[in-house]
Design an enzyme around this catalytic site. Structure first.
Site, PDB file in Angstrom:
ATOM      1  N   ASP A 106       0.805  -1.217   0.000  1.00 30.51           N
ATOM      2  CA  ASP A 106       0.000   0.000   0.000  1.00 30.51           C
ATOM      3  C   ASP A 106       0.844   1.276   0.000  1.00 30.51           C
ATOM      4  O   ASP A 106       1.844   1.370   0.726  1.00 30.51           O
ATOM      5  CB  ASP A 106      -0.856  -0.041   1.282  1.00 30.51           C
ATOM      6  CG  ASP A 106      -1.854   1.083   1.388  1.00 30.51           C
ATOM      7  OD1 ASP A 106      -2.804   1.108   0.600  1.00 30.51           O
ATOM      8  OD2 ASP A 106      -1.670   1.955   2.273  1.00 30.51           O
TER       9      ASP A 106
ATOM     10  N   GLU B 297      14.572  -3.941  -0.040  1.00 32.38           N
ATOM     11  CA  GLU B 297      14.764  -4.789   1.152  1.00 32.38           C
ATOM     12  C   GLU B 297      13.595  -5.754   1.323  1.00 32.38           C
ATOM     13  O   GLU B 297      13.772  -6.916   1.676  1.00 32.38           O
ATOM     14  CB  GLU B 297      14.831  -3.917   2.419  1.00 32.38           C
ATOM     15  CG  GLU B 297      16.167  -3.268   2.658  1.00 32.38           C
ATOM     16  CD  GLU B 297      16.158  -2.436   3.965  1.00 32.38           C
ATOM     17  OE1 GLU B 297      17.202  -1.841   4.253  1.00 32.38           O
ATOM     18  OE2 GLU B 297      15.118  -2.365   4.675  1.00 32.38           O
TER      19      GLU B 297
HETATM   20  C1  GLC Z   1      -4.082   3.259  -0.413  1.00 32.20           C
HETATM   21  C2  GLC Z   1      -5.353   2.443  -0.283  1.00 32.20           C
HETATM   22  C3  GLC Z   1      -6.439   3.336   0.254  1.00 32.20           C
HETATM   23  C4  GLC Z   1      -6.036   3.828   1.615  1.00 32.20           C
HETATM   24  C5  GLC Z   1      -4.659   4.491   1.568  1.00 32.20           C
HETATM   25  C6  GLC Z   1      -4.099   4.641   2.940  1.00 32.20           C
HETATM   26  O1  GLC Z   1      -4.196   4.237  -1.362  1.00 32.20           O
HETATM   27  O2  GLC Z   1      -5.679   1.855  -1.503  1.00 32.20           O
HETATM   28  O3  GLC Z   1      -7.679   2.689   0.296  1.00 32.20           O
HETATM   29  O4  GLC Z   1      -6.968   4.749   2.090  1.00 32.20           O
HETATM   30  O5  GLC Z   1      -3.720   3.764   0.829  1.00 32.20           O
HETATM   31  O6  GLC Z   1      -3.712   3.388   3.448  1.00 32.20           O
END
Ligand code: GLC
Ligand code: CA
Length: 558
Positions: free
Chosen positions: A216, A264
């Site tokens: 993410d 990493e």
């Molecule tokens: C990414 C996810 C989103 C989330 C953000 C913070 O963009 O896809 O849904 O709100 O990260 O984690």
């Protein structure tokens, strides 16, 4: 081209090559216990469906323990399952069953921030001097502010609400940085201990047997070490763009150290302990639209492409125009081929953060986009419901749940793309026995698995057919791509070639019927975005496309 001499590289035998990955937003897929929220047992109940659809892998958005401010992207424990979604044993059973059916399972990993409820943050925030004091990004107030009225150290903004990315803590008398919601404090990735803890969390899931991760929000892992202000965005238009777009985020995100951090993480996947299973990670980063190829290539250059690839988000941002796609596909796939035979494209045309394809493009183009996506090289990531032509749901103001929409009133936020999966014609679409956490969409009575599986021209039939073709024809899953020159400005045509077989994909981006010919013999028509299965095999070399139609053929040299 002499494709006969082509020797497939060892990377071709990785599972992600040609794979179709199905993204599940777990709150919205299937509720098994009647609380209106999807869960892991619910996913397990629907594996027959996913297997019949033919997907090779499932990616599940976060199911970690979380106060759910950002519905699981605010993690309070990286090594467990939130009771709303089930237990770790439910996860083990799901994983075993997915893999037992020959599919793979990848999970979401959220390295940039935790929840404020995570033990690390609670301790970190409790004093200036503790074991976790430096695990988050703490800063003193701006030097120009007074002790009575502290102001944030710089102008950085939170990507969810567009307000200041700094939150005051009365105990430490310092600000902490949250690049997303204030309930999601950023971890300090410069701190080796933090990195080690995150690597341990990855190992925890790899030891359980997961096949990889979707990582993410990776651009935020590294920021300007001197915390300079972000520059103003000259293209910002008030009322059109979100608050967040007031600035260019060149100091608050995207600093080069992020590639080292990801490298990493990639090393863990490539570790002897796991490499036999070929775990793979896909990183989430929306490129700067001024030069997306450069932005994507930075990941392929910086992070071992045998085990990692960045999402390709052009399907979410490029205009639906033949010329844009021609230019992009050429430059991107040339750059990939130049870089390393292991570089894998990873196309997503929708996800839980972006408007659904059928709503962006309308049905006819959405169907053509499906033909394109499922015939592009690499790994394909589809979002649950795309295969039904699901549209954005209408969310009445009192039902808004997305912290982004709540933080920036007047914007539609992300709830519309997170409505319950549409299984049946029942009131709650077979998703749940009670009112779901978000309302079902208005089109759910006709757009659902039950109705569409009985209709050979439905979206579902189209997706099922295309996924099957991708599996049946090695050129569609493993082949190289050659974008053809054509004299028709609204046509995009490309060849996918593997060993001595080629498939031709032709897409009409325009509102007029077009007949075009190609220097190949059309041996067989495989698919049409409109009629799904071809009515008859081609009698001659002319491809006739209705407005916005696309078709796929097996071809051979004339
Ligand atoms: C990414 C996810 C989103 C989330 C953000 C913070 O963009 O896809 O849904 O709100 O990260 O984690
Ligand atoms: Ca439930």
């Amino acid at each position: 081209m002499d494709s006969r001499s082509f020797q497939p590289h060892h990377c071709v035998r990785r599972w992600p090559e040609g794979a179709v990955v199905y993204q599940i937003y777990p709150r919205s897929f299937q509720d098994s216990n009647g609380d209106g929220i999807g869960d892991l047992i619910g996913i397990r109940q629907r594996l027959n469906y996913l297997e019949a659809l033919g997907v090779s892998a499932i990616w599940i958005s976060p199911f970690y323990p979380s106060p759910m401010v950002d519905f699981g992207y605010d993690v309070s424990d990286y090594c467990n399952v939130d009771p709303i979604f089930g237990t770790l044993d439910d996860f083990r059973m799901l994983l075993a069953e997915v893999q037992g059916r020959g599919m793979r399972l990848i999970i979401d990993f959220v390295p940039n921030h935790t929840s404020v409820e995570h033990e690390w943050f609670k301790v970190s925030a409790s004093s200036l001097d503790n074991e976790y004091a430096d695990w988050y990004i703490w800063k003193d107030p701006h030097p120009d502010s007074s002790p009575e009225k502290p102001s944030p150290p710089n102008n950085w903004l939170d990507a969810l609400t567009g307000r200041s990315a700094w939150e005051w803590n009365t105990v430490r008398k310092q600000y902490y940085l949250h690049s997303f919601h204030k309930a999601q404090p950023d971890l300090n990735w410069k701190n080796r201990e933090v990195r080690r803890a995150m690597h341990d969390a990855m190992r925890f899931w790899l030891d359980l047997g997961v096949d990889g991760f979707r990582i993410d929000a990776v651009y935020w892992l590294a920021k300007d070490p001197s915390f300079r202000d972000d520059p103003l965005n000259p293209e910002y238009v008030e009322g059109i763009h979100s608050f967040y777009d007031r600035l260019q985020h060149t100091n608050s995100s995207g600093w080069p150290a992020l590639y080292a951090y990801l490298a990493e993480m990639a090393e863990i996947l490539a570790d002897d302990a796991y490499r036999k299973r070929q775990p793979f990670m896909i990183t989430e980063a929306y490129p700067d639209q001024h030069n997306p190829v450069e932005a994507y290539m930075a990941f392929y250059e910086g992070v071992n492409p045998e085990v990692a690839a960045p999402f390709n988000f052009e399907g979410l941002s490029l205009p639906w125009q033949a010329a844009s796609w021609r230019d992009f596909l050429r430059s991107f796939h040339d750059a990939l081929a130049d870089q390393d035979p292991c570089c894998l494209a990873s196309y997503a045309f929708g996800n839980h953060d972006k408007p659904r394809i059928a709503s962006r493009f309308g049905d006819t183009i959405a169907r053509s986009a499906a033909v394109m996506q499922l015939t592009l090289p690499g790994m394909i990531c589809m979002y649950y419901g795309e295969e039904l032509g699901m549209t954005n749901g209408g969310i009445p103001p009192h039902k808004v749940r997305d912290p982004g929409a709540i933080g920036e009133p007047g914007t539609i936020g992300r709830d519309p793309m997170r409505t319950p999966m549409q299984w049946t014609t029942e009131t709650f679409t077979g998703f749940s026995t009670t009112a779901p956490w978000l309302p079902v969409t208005a089109t759910s009575s006709t757009r659902n698995v039950q109705v569409e599986s009985g209709d050979e021209k439905s979206f579902l039939s189209l997706y099922t057919h295309l996924i099957k073709l991708r599996k049946t024809y090695p050129c569609l899953s493993y082949g190289t791509i050659t974008v053809l020159d054509t004299q028709y400005s609204d046509i995009l045509a490309y060849l996918r070639t593997f060993e001595d077989r080629s498939c031709l994909v032709v897409i009409n981006f325009g509102p007029k019927e077009i007949s075009c010919d190609f220097p190949f013999t059309l041996d067989q028509e495989l698919a049409s975005s409109i009629s799904v299965m071809p009515a008859s095999n081609p009698a001659n070399a002319v491809v006739v496309l209705a407005p916005y139609e696309s078709k796929v053929f097996v071809v051979s040299p004339k």
